[in-house]
Scaffold this motif. Structure first.
Motif, PDB file in Angstrom:
ATOM      1  N   LEU A  97       0.825  -1.213   0.000  1.00 38.02           N
ATOM      2  CA  LEU A  97       0.000   0.000   0.000  1.00 38.02           C
ATOM      3  C   LEU A  97       0.857   1.259   0.000  1.00 38.02           C
ATOM      4  N   ALA A  98       1.988   1.220   0.695  1.00 34.94           N
ATOM      5  CA  ALA A  98       2.864   2.391   0.747  1.00 34.94           C
ATOM      6  C   ALA A  98       3.422   2.714  -0.639  1.00 34.94           C
ATOM      7  N   VAL A  99       3.773   1.667  -1.370  1.00 35.52           N
ATOM      8  CA  VAL A  99       4.316   1.882  -2.707  1.00 35.52           C
ATOM      9  C   VAL A  99       3.235   2.370  -3.667  1.00 35.52           C
ATOM     10  N   LEU A 100       2.059   1.761  -3.588  1.00 30.22           N
ATOM     11  CA  LEU A 100       0.975   2.127  -4.499  1.00 30.22           C
ATOM     12  C   LEU A 100       0.426   3.530  -4.228  1.00 30.22           C
ATOM     13  N   LYS A 147      -6.221   0.714  -3.154  1.00 26.92           N
ATOM     14  CA  LYS A 147      -6.331  -0.318  -2.123  1.00 26.92           C
ATOM     15  C   LYS A 147      -7.357  -1.384  -2.512  1.00 26.92           C
ATOM     16  N   GLU A 148      -8.484  -0.950  -3.060  1.00 27.14           N
ATOM     17  CA  GLU A 148      -9.520  -1.912  -3.446  1.00 27.14           C
ATOM     18  C   GLU A 148      -9.056  -2.775  -4.615  1.00 27.14           C
ATOM     19  N   VAL A 149      -8.366  -2.142  -5.567  1.00 29.25           N
ATOM     20  CA  VAL A 149      -7.834  -2.902  -6.698  1.00 29.25           C
ATOM     21  C   VAL A 149      -6.817  -3.936  -6.203  1.00 29.25           C
ATOM     22  N   LEU A 150      -5.947  -3.495  -5.301  1.00 35.98           N
ATOM     23  CA  LEU A 150      -4.949  -4.417  -4.754  1.00 35.98           C
ATOM     24  C   LEU A 150      -5.627  -5.578  -4.029  1.00 35.98           C
TER      25      LEU A 150
END
Length: 375
Positions: A97-100, A147-150
């Protein structure tokens, strides 16, 4: 008649009447008991004979029904274990999440994501596939819902549409047979005990087979697990033929009409051909009475890629049908879930997340991914 004779007759009559009265008096009188010679001994309470108790009284006094534990049902375990998994696996989810969340997803950013996945033991091919799908979706949909896509893509990667239910339905009225295998130190015997509790919680009757005859402690350990939930354990002498113990366990399960027989086996190194051949023999001997419905391979989640090498060999010998990942709470490499499923084509069915007796739960991909991202 002269007077003298008359007096004599009267005197004799009176004397006879007195004797008769005296005789009758002595016959009606009760004799006093004779005092014994020596001291009188009064028996103590424990010397006094008491009436024999009835069978019912003896049984109720001699038997004490042990208090059996009621294991926690599977549904409530998932809620509790999700929080524990989130704490232990936070590194992977937070890292992704930090990278995205960066403003620009350059080539370096995607490379960082791929490195994070590979470090977490997801595997190179799976990491490359996930990064490719993330790139495509975020380019089309934008980064606002990263986040949802991940989450969706991770669930897709972990889930693989596999059937994760334990096959505990026996054929033709026979019990289901679950064979538990793995290398030394992965926690097989503990897993067998915890699995028995999980099945009992779902109202199944169980027999345990202690076919790890190389360790006396293994049979004793299983005995303790069984006593706590009222499950019978079949064991043999230390050093006896494990296939024989497995055979006897299945026979007992059939005789008792139980739902499931779980057979524990000795830990064996995957590179020892003789030991692996013996494992194949155990399975063949069991199937002379009833088919093995489930072969669970217990893997230590902290071993990462080494676990994959173990899994390959076991799968060749006994046709593994499901994976149990133990010590997942102590590993930052949750990607092993993806890697082992991709490598074997076999689903992870159970996960262990602690030392408690009910810290074994069915594996749910969505719950696992949510825990990763909540950490």
């Amino acid at each position: 008649m002269p007077v003298e004779y008359l007096y004599l007759i009267i005197g004799l009559a009176v004397a006879g009447l007195g004797g008769l009265v005296a005789f009758i008096g002595t016959r009606g009188r009760t004799k006093a008991p004779r005092r014994p010679h020596g001291p009188v001994i009064t028996p103590t309470p424990d010397q006094v004979d008491t009436p024999a108790s009835t069978d019912e009284t003896d049984e109720s006094a001699g038997e004490q029904t042990p208090t059996l534990e009621r294991p926690e049902p599977a549904a409530s375990r998932l809620v509790r274990l999700r929080a524990r998994l989130a704490r232990s696996q936070s590194g992977l989810g937070k890292g992704l999440l930090a990278v995205l969340s960066r403003d620009h997803t350059s080539a370096d950013v995607w490379e960082d994501i791929e490195d994070t996945l590979i470090t977490a033991d997801v595997g190179v091919n799976s990491a490359t596939e996930l990064v490719g799908r993330l790139k495509t979706r975020l380019r089309v949909e934008g980064g606002d819902n990263a986040k949802e896509v991940l989450r969706e893509e991770l669930v897709r990667l972990v889930d693989n549409d596999a059937d994760r239910t334990l096959n505990i339905e026996g054929a033709d009225g026979q019990p289901a047979i679950v064979l538990v295998v793995g290398v030394n130190g992965t926690g097989k015997t503990t897993t067998v005990g915890k699995l028995a509790r999980l099945l009992v919680a779902e109202d199944n009757t169980v027999v345990l087979g202690a076919a790890d005859t190389f360790r006396a402690a293994a049979a004793e350990q299983l005995g303790t697990w069984g006593e706590r939930v009222g499950v019978k354990v079949v064991r043999g002498p230390e050093g006896s033929d494990p296939a024989s113990v497995a055979f006897d366990s299945v026979h007992e399960g059939i005789s008792e009409g139980v739902d499931v027989v779980i057979v524990d086996t000795a830990g064996r190194l995957q590179n020892k051909a003789g030991l692996m051949d013996e494992l194949g023999k155990i399975k063949r001997v069991i199937e002379k009475q009833a088919p093995v419905t489930e072969v669970l391979l217990v893997l230590d989640a902290t071993t990462g890629q080494n676990g994959l090498m173990q899994a390959r060999v076991f799968a060749e010998v006994v046709n593994v049908t499901g994976i149990v990942l133990t010590k997942l709470d102590g590993s930052a490499k949750g990607g092993i879930v993806v890697a082992v499923q991709r490598e074997l084509g076999v689903p992870v069915k159970l996960v262990g997340l602690g030392e408690g007796p009910d810290d074994l739960a069915p594996f749910d991909p969505a719950t696992f991914v949510d825990a990763l991202l909540e950490g």
